[in-house]
Design a protein around this motif. Structure first.
Motif, PDB file in Angstrom:
ATOM      1  N   LEU A 159       0.810  -1.224   0.000  1.00  0.00           N
ATOM      2  CA  LEU A 159       0.000   0.000   0.000  1.00  0.00           C
ATOM      3  C   LEU A 159       0.842   1.273   0.000  1.00  0.00           C
ATOM      4  CD1 LEU A 159      -0.055   1.398   3.110  1.00  0.00           C
ATOM      5  CD2 LEU A 159      -1.353  -0.659   3.590  1.00  0.00           C
ATOM      6  N   CYS A 160       2.113   1.180   0.278  1.00  0.00           N
ATOM      7  CA  CYS A 160       2.894   2.407   0.431  1.00  0.00           C
ATOM      8  C   CYS A 160       4.164   2.391  -0.406  1.00  0.00           C
ATOM      9  CB  CYS A 160       3.255   2.595   1.900  1.00  0.00           C
ATOM     10  SG  CYS A 160       4.055   1.147   2.620  1.00  0.00           S
ATOM     11  N   ALA A 161       4.148   1.715  -1.513  1.00  0.00           N
ATOM     12  CA  ALA A 161       5.382   1.472  -2.242  1.00  0.00           C
ATOM     13  C   ALA A 161       6.047   2.719  -2.821  1.00  0.00           C
ATOM     14  CB  ALA A 161       5.125   0.471  -3.360  1.00  0.00           C
ATOM     15  N   GLU A 162       5.408   3.367  -3.721  1.00  0.00           N
ATOM     16  CA  GLU A 162       6.080   4.368  -4.545  1.00  0.00           C
ATOM     17  C   GLU A 162       6.522   5.611  -3.776  1.00  0.00           C
ATOM     18  OE1 GLU A 162       7.023   4.112  -7.656  1.00  0.00           O
ATOM     19  OE2 GLU A 162       6.257   2.068  -7.809  1.00  0.00           O
ATOM     20  N   SER A 163       5.704   6.089  -2.851  1.00  0.00           N
ATOM     21  CA  SER A 163       5.969   7.392  -2.237  1.00  0.00           C
ATOM     22  C   SER A 163       6.775   7.329  -0.944  1.00  0.00           C
ATOM     23  CB  SER A 163       4.633   8.096  -1.936  1.00  0.00           C
ATOM     24  OG  SER A 163       3.839   7.291  -1.072  1.00  0.00           O
ATOM     25  N   LEU A 164       6.950   6.140  -0.382  1.00  0.00           N
ATOM     26  CA  LEU A 164       7.516   6.017   0.960  1.00  0.00           C
ATOM     27  C   LEU A 164       8.970   6.461   1.021  1.00  0.00           C
ATOM     28  CD1 LEU A 164       6.049   5.049   3.501  1.00  0.00           C
ATOM     29  CD2 LEU A 164       7.391   2.951   3.373  1.00  0.00           C
ATOM     30  N   GLU A 165       9.278   7.276   2.035  1.00  0.00           N
ATOM     31  CA  GLU A 165      10.644   7.744   2.271  1.00  0.00           C
ATOM     32  C   GLU A 165      11.231   7.182   3.560  1.00  0.00           C
ATOM     33  OE1 GLU A 165      10.503  11.977   2.235  1.00  0.00           O
ATOM     34  OE2 GLU A 165       9.698  12.093   0.195  1.00  0.00           O
ATOM     35  N   SER A 166      10.368   6.849   4.533  1.00  0.00           N
ATOM     36  CA  SER A 166      10.844   6.317   5.816  1.00  0.00           C
ATOM     37  C   SER A 166       9.933   5.165   6.235  1.00  0.00           C
ATOM     38  CB  SER A 166      10.831   7.420   6.885  1.00  0.00           C
ATOM     39  OG  SER A 166      11.167   6.901   8.157  1.00  0.00           O
ATOM     40  N   LEU A 167      10.549   4.021   6.561  1.00  0.00           N
ATOM     41  CA  LEU A 167       9.801   2.838   6.977  1.00  0.00           C
ATOM     42  C   LEU A 167      10.424   2.269   8.239  1.00  0.00           C
ATOM     43  CD1 LEU A 167       7.726   0.554   6.554  1.00  0.00           C
ATOM     44  CD2 LEU A 167       9.408  -0.580   5.064  1.00  0.00           C
ATOM     45  N   THR A 168       9.605   2.111   9.294  1.00  0.00           N
ATOM     46  CA  THR A 168      10.051   1.508  10.545  1.00  0.00           C
ATOM     47  C   THR A 168       9.101   0.386  10.918  1.00  0.00           C
ATOM     48  OG1 THR A 168      11.018   3.569  11.373  1.00  0.00           O
ATOM     49  CG2 THR A 168      10.497   1.888  13.002  1.00  0.00           C
ATOM     50  N   LEU A 169       9.651  -0.818  11.051  1.00  0.00           N
ATOM     51  CA  LEU A 169       8.898  -1.987  11.498  1.00  0.00           C
ATOM     52  C   LEU A 169       9.702  -2.630  12.619  1.00  0.00           C
ATOM     53  CD1 LEU A 169       7.963  -3.469   7.994  1.00  0.00           C
ATOM     54  CD2 LEU A 169       6.551  -1.995   9.429  1.00  0.00           C
ATOM     55  N   ARG A 170       9.119  -2.678  13.826  1.00  0.00           N
ATOM     56  CA  ARG A 170       9.863  -3.197  14.980  1.00  0.00           C
ATOM     57  C   ARG A 170       8.901  -3.943  15.912  1.00  0.00           C
ATOM     58  NH1 ARG A 170      14.618  -0.986  17.749  1.00  0.00           N
ATOM     59  NH2 ARG A 170      14.461   0.805  16.360  1.00  0.00           N
ATOM     60  N   GLY A 171       9.372  -5.059  16.433  1.00  0.00           N
ATOM     61  CA  GLY A 171       8.578  -5.804  17.402  1.00  0.00           C
ATOM     62  C   GLY A 171       7.307  -6.380  16.823  1.00  0.00           C
ATOM     63  N   ARG A 185      12.186   5.839  -3.398  1.00  0.00           N
ATOM     64  CA  ARG A 185      12.452   7.066  -2.640  1.00  0.00           C
ATOM     65  C   ARG A 185      12.904   6.797  -1.206  1.00  0.00           C
ATOM     66  NH1 ARG A 185       7.178  10.788  -4.306  1.00  0.00           N
ATOM     67  NH2 ARG A 185       7.405  10.581  -6.571  1.00  0.00           N
ATOM     68  N   LEU A 186      12.973   5.550  -0.816  1.00  0.00           N
ATOM     69  CA  LEU A 186      13.260   5.205   0.574  1.00  0.00           C
ATOM     70  C   LEU A 186      14.639   5.719   0.988  1.00  0.00           C
ATOM     71  CD1 LEU A 186      11.725   3.608   2.774  1.00  0.00           C
ATOM     72  CD2 LEU A 186      13.180   1.646   2.215  1.00  0.00           C
ATOM     73  N   SER A 187      14.669   6.542   2.052  1.00  0.00           N
ATOM     74  CA  SER A 187      15.938   7.076   2.565  1.00  0.00           C
ATOM     75  C   SER A 187      16.226   6.607   3.989  1.00  0.00           C
ATOM     76  CB  SER A 187      15.920   8.612   2.527  1.00  0.00           C
ATOM     77  OG  SER A 187      14.905   9.126   3.368  1.00  0.00           O
ATOM     78  N   GLU A 188      15.204   6.124   4.698  1.00  0.00           N
ATOM     79  CA  GLU A 188      15.373   5.682   6.073  1.00  0.00           C
ATOM     80  C   GLU A 188      14.609   4.378   6.259  1.00  0.00           C
ATOM     81  OE1 GLU A 188      15.213   8.082  10.206  1.00  0.00           O
ATOM     82  OE2 GLU A 188      13.258   7.869   9.241  1.00  0.00           O
ATOM     83  N   LEU A 189      15.300   3.331   6.739  1.00  0.00           N
ATOM     84  CA  LEU A 189      14.686   2.017   6.903  1.00  0.00           C
ATOM     85  C   LEU A 189      15.116   1.421   8.239  1.00  0.00           C
ATOM     86  CD1 LEU A 189      13.090  -0.425   5.821  1.00  0.00           C
ATOM     87  CD2 LEU A 189      15.212  -1.201   4.703  1.00  0.00           C
ATOM     88  N   ARG A 190      14.116   0.984   9.019  1.00  0.00           N
ATOM     89  CA  ARG A 190      14.389   0.304  10.287  1.00  0.00           C
ATOM     90  C   ARG A 190      13.539  -0.958  10.341  1.00  0.00           C
ATOM     91  NH1 ARG A 190      14.454   5.829  11.688  1.00  0.00           N
ATOM     92  NH2 ARG A 190      16.419   6.477  12.625  1.00  0.00           N
ATOM     93  N   ILE A 191      14.184  -2.112  10.335  1.00  0.00           N
ATOM     94  CA  ILE A 191      13.501  -3.396  10.437  1.00  0.00           C
ATOM     95  C   ILE A 191      14.157  -4.180  11.566  1.00  0.00           C
ATOM     96  CG2 ILE A 191      12.847  -5.523   9.257  1.00  0.00           C
ATOM     97  CD1 ILE A 191      12.939  -4.099   6.648  1.00  0.00           C
ATOM     98  N   VAL A 192      13.432  -4.326  12.673  1.00  0.00           N
ATOM     99  CA  VAL A 192      13.991  -4.945  13.871  1.00  0.00           C
ATOM    100  C   VAL A 192      12.940  -5.877  14.471  1.00  0.00           C
ATOM    101  CG1 VAL A 192      14.982  -4.537  16.155  1.00  0.00           C
ATOM    102  CG2 VAL A 192      15.388  -2.888  14.313  1.00  0.00           C
ATOM    103  N   ASP A 193      13.372  -7.058  14.839  1.00  0.00           N
ATOM    104  CA  ASP A 193      12.492  -8.029  15.498  1.00  0.00           C
ATOM    105  C   ASP A 193      11.244  -8.324  14.676  1.00  0.00           C
ATOM    106  OD1 ASP A 193      14.252  -8.187  17.605  1.00  0.00           O
ATOM    107  OD2 ASP A 193      13.223  -6.691  18.815  1.00  0.00           O
ATOM    108  N   VAL A 194      11.489  -8.752  13.442  1.00  0.00           N
ATOM    109  CA  VAL A 194      10.434  -9.305  12.594  1.00  0.00           C
ATOM    110  C   VAL A 194      10.859 -10.735  12.251  1.00  0.00           C
ATOM    111  CG1 VAL A 194       9.826  -7.045  11.683  1.00  0.00           C
ATOM    112  CG2 VAL A 194      11.477  -8.458  10.461  1.00  0.00           C
ATOM    113  N   PRO A 195       9.934 -11.574  11.785  1.00  0.00           N
ATOM    114  CA  PRO A 195      10.296 -12.975  11.523  1.00  0.00           C
ATOM    115  C   PRO A 195      11.425 -13.116  10.508  1.00  0.00           C
ATOM    116  CG  PRO A 195       7.918 -12.703  11.534  1.00  0.00           C
ATOM    117  CD  PRO A 195       8.501 -11.325  11.588  1.00  0.00           C
ATOM    118  N   THR A 196      12.305 -14.080  10.758  1.00  0.00           N
ATOM    119  CA  THR A 196      13.382 -14.413   9.830  1.00  0.00           C
ATOM    120  C   THR A 196      13.257 -15.891   9.482  1.00  0.00           C
ATOM    121  OG1 THR A 196      14.867 -14.870  11.684  1.00  0.00           O
ATOM    122  CG2 THR A 196      14.933 -12.656  10.740  1.00  0.00           C
ATOM    123  N   THR A 197      14.041 -16.331   8.541  1.00  0.00           N
ATOM    124  CA  THR A 197      14.008 -17.732   8.122  1.00  0.00           C
ATOM    125  C   THR A 197      15.430 -18.238   7.962  1.00  0.00           C
ATOM    126  OG1 THR A 197      13.303 -19.249   6.385  1.00  0.00           O
ATOM    127  CG2 THR A 197      13.826 -17.001   5.705  1.00  0.00           C
TER     128      THR A 197
END
Length: 766
Positions: free
Chosen positions: A557-569, A590-602
């Motif tokens: 839902l937020c692909a093209e315009s997103l500049e900052s994405l934070t997903l944690r816990g 356009r993404l300039s800031e990305l935080r991905i912490v404590d999400v599922p891994t494989t």
């Protein structure tokens, strides 16, 4: 004024302001942006310089050498100096009218300052002077005295300066007999004392006071008659008045004292703080003669039982009621409805704060309900800002706010005040802040539909909130900022969330029972393919943290315009870090800031197919364990030339770092946290100190909670570091006792700024 250009009459300030404004209007003086300072226009400067240079007798000087100062001292009229030598030459300044001392040019004014017999203006506000000499009292022509915030004491001889017009000083104790300074215009405050010469009667003769006056320690005034000795009613130029009582038990005489402190009708701003009476005096309750009031503040009037009638004041713009803990009701008398049936005709800002016993705020009513009275009641016709803070017992509020733009409600148990204010009549709201309303389960249904210009909605600490509204019903089209914080019972968002076409920022934090973020798909009849509906096309920042039960996140839902994405816990998400990173790399240019912490891994290897770059990514914070290191390597490879700041969060079992780390040629700041099994930070990590690897760009390094780390990279590898932060790395031998340096010390001793366990330690570079 100090130069005598304005004559010697009582209206020098008025005349000076007139000239000043004329110069400003004609751009001969120019205001320095974002300051209260003004610069002379170049043409005026050149003209003044030309006139002054035509004479051998220099009259105005600033920051000149000692030699030139000595030569011109006799004729000098104005001097601005940051040179210590000038205070040794006071006897030579025969004609000095203005003296401005700056910086550290003087630690103490000598008694010889009394030799400046023509001095009109003394400004030491930009120094660190703590006291002034007694000889100040012999500067009989002094008109303006401006001291610094470091000043601790004024000399008792100040009372001799009967020509003093402006006293600009910090909040320190005033010397006795201030009443002798009958020429005073500016006196920021007056503290009432018990001793002779310090009582409130000292204000009686200061009939020329103007601007702002604060009177504190009013508990030392005994009764109305003593208070009347201040003669505030006969001081027409005071436009801002602050009346303060100190915190103490009881206040039986406060009502009588305040009765005697009635101000002149010209007053524009009134603040009453710490008043201990049960009711305000008649001049406060009716205020028939204070029609020029534009601001009223009542603070910590803990025994007051009723808010005075204020609605009839024609120019009142700002009203603050704070800490009136004994007021239980705001009734119809508050509105003071006039013959035009208008209440608070000019009020723009209203704040109710800390009124812990307030239970009801009633609607305004016309005094007569007779049929012939067909006039329409108008209340708060210009009110734009309303704040209700920490009024926990409040259960009712008016609904007549025709122009309200910004509403903040914080710390109210019942949802009823919010529901009433945001009822069907409110259509102008642009910003809404809702905090800690325990009784709130959902927002008023018509909030979005009625308030089409609502651009900001922030909700926090509403522990029983289960949903916002079932459906936006076409509203919210102007909403740009939506934030929801710490609402643990929130289970769902509006089904048509995707219709918020102007939304730029969506933040959700600590909503532990939220399971899904809705986003509809449409299915074409000719096939079974589902396609996302368009929406949230303006979203620039998406922030979702600690929503434990969230399983469904339509990241598309937020692909093209997103500049900052934070997903944690978000450990219950039905997508892995690899999937998230892959989508970021493929669909978020356009993404300039990305935080991905404590999400599922494989534990399955994950890699990028084809050549993909994230040319705008500058700031990355990401979990990095044995299962996610390949995904981290992929995103580091894609952003190798753009990434400036990187934070890697390991686990107690983490040992390895991603190999792509050494190829980040633009990285300036690196943080490594919780790599519990890592023993060595090898040279390969930072590189071999050439221009194509990390060593040439890295300036700041953070190392924290790396329990087994023993060895740092070589000094050569860290040659460009300017800051190093190390904490909770017990095996890293940097420094032992007071002078004992460990084996790793030579590697970092060249770094200018080193912090070890939150304490800065000196290095060879300092």
């Amino acid at each position: 004024m100090a130069e005598g250009f304005l004559g010697g009459n009582d209206d020098m300030e008025i005349l000076g302001n007139k000239f000043f404004n004329r110069l400003l209007e004609n751009s001969l003086l120019l205001q320095v942006e974002n300051t209260s300072r003004y610069n002379m226009h170049d043409l005026v400067h050149d003209l003044a310089s030309s006139i002054l240079n035509s004479s051998d007798q220099v009259r105005y000087m600033g920051r000149q050498s000692c030699a030139s100062l000595n030569e011109q001292a006799t004729w000098l009229r104005s001097l601005l100096s940051n040179d210590k030598i000038c205070i040794l030459m006071f006897s030579k300044f025969k004609s000095l009218h203005v003296l401005i001392l700056m910086d550290n040019c003087v630690e103490e004014l000598p008694n010889s300052i009394k030799e400046l017999i023509h001095l009109r203006c003394l400004d030491v506000s930009d120094t660190e002077l703590k006291c002034l000499p007694d000889s100040i009292g012999e500067l009989y022509h002094l008109q303006t005295l401006r001291a610094s915030d470091d000043l601790e004491k004024l000399p008792n001889t100040l009372k001799n300066l009967i020509g003093l017009r402006h006293l600009l000083i910090p909040g320190i104790e005033l010397p006795p007999e201030m009443g002798r300074l009958t020429s005073l215009r500016t006196l920021p405050y007056f503290g009432v004392g018990d001793e002779k010469g310090c009582r409130i009667s000292e204000l009686e003769c200061l009939k020329n006071l103007e601007g702002k006056l604060e009177i504190f320690n009013l508990e030392k005034v005994h009764d109305k008659e003593e208070a009347k000795r201040a003669d505030l009613l006969q001081k027409p130029k005071i436009v801002e008045l602050v009346l303060k009582w100190s915190n103490r038990e009881g206040g039986n005489g406060d009502e009588s004292v305040l009765e005697g402190l009635q101000p002149h009708p010209n007053l524009e701003s009134l603040k009453i703080c710490g008043f201990g009476g049960r009711s305000l005096p008649s001049w406060c309750s009716n205020m028939p003669g204070l029609n020029k009031l534009m601001e009223i503040r009542l603070e910590r009037c803990k025994e007051c039982e009723q808010v005075p009638m204020l609605g009839h004041l024609p120019h009142l713009k700002n009203l603050y009621l704070d800490g009136l803990v004994n007021v239980r009701s705001i009734g119809s008398s508050f509105y003071g409805i006039d013959e035009k049936c208008v209440s608070f005709p000019a009020l723009e800002m209203l704040e109710l704060r800390g009124m812990s016993e307030l239970t009801e705020w009633l609607q305004a009513e016309l005094r007569s309900a007779a049929p012939e009275n067909d006039q329409r009641l108008v209340v708060f016709p210009r009110l734009e800002y309303l704040q209700i803070i920490y009024c926990r017992q409040l259960k009712s509020a008016p609904s007549h706010f025709p122009c309200l733009k910004e509403l903040l409600i914080d710390g109210v148990e019942s949802e009823l005040p919010l529901v009433s204010i945001c009822g069907i009549n409110l259509i102008s709201l642009t910003k809404l802040h809702i905090h800690s309303i325990d009784g709130l389960t959902c927002l008023p249904n018509c909030l979005f539909r009625k308030n089409q210009n609502l651009s900001m909605l922030v909700i926090s600490g509403c522990r029983n909130l289960t949903h916002l509204v079932p459906c936006l019903e076409g509203g919210g089209t102007a909403l740009r900022n939506l934030e929801i914080w710490d609402c643990p019972e929130l289970r769902e968002l509006p089904d048509d969330l995707h219709t918020l076409s102007a939304l730029e920022n969506l933040a959700i934090y600590g909503c532990s029972k939220l399971k899904t973020i809705p986003y509809p798909y449409e299915t074409h009849n000719d096939d079974d393919d589902e396609q996302l509906l368009l929406g949230l096309s303006c979203l620039r920042r998406l922030f979702i943290e600690y929503c434990d039960e969230l399983t469904n996140l339509p990241i598309e839902l937020c692909a093209e315009s997103l500049e900052s994405l934070t997903l944690r816990g978000l450990m219950n998400l039905r997508m892995t870090m690899g999937t998230l990173i892959g989508y970021c790399m493929q669909k978020m240019p356009r993404l300039s800031e990305l935080r991905i912490v404590d999400v599922p891994t494989t534990n399955n290897p994950w890699e990028i197919v084809g050549s993909v770059t994230l040319g705008n990514l500058r700031d990355l914070t990401i979990s990095c364990d044995e299962y996610s290191v390949s995904a981290v390597d992929a995103i580091l490879k894609a952003s190798a030339k753009s990434l400036h700041r990187l934070t890697l969060l390991g686990t107690e079992h983490s040992r390895e770092l991603p190999g792509q780390l050494q190829h980040l040629t633009a990285l300036s700041e690196l943080g490594l946290y919780d790599f519990g099994e890592m023993e060595e930070l090898s040279d390969w990590l930072i590189g071999n100190n050439n221009n194509n690897n990390l060593s040439s760009s890295l300036q700041i390094l953070h190392l924290s909670r790396c329990k087994k780390l023993r060895y740092l990279p070589s000094k050569e590898a860290m040659l460009h570091l300017t800051k190093l932060y190390i904490s909770n790395c017990p095996m890293l031998h940097i420094k032992g006792g007071d002078s004992d340096y460990g084996s790793e010390w030579p590697k970092i001793s060249h770094i200018p700024y080193v912090v070890l366990d939150w304490v800065q330690i000196p290095t060879h570079a300092q």
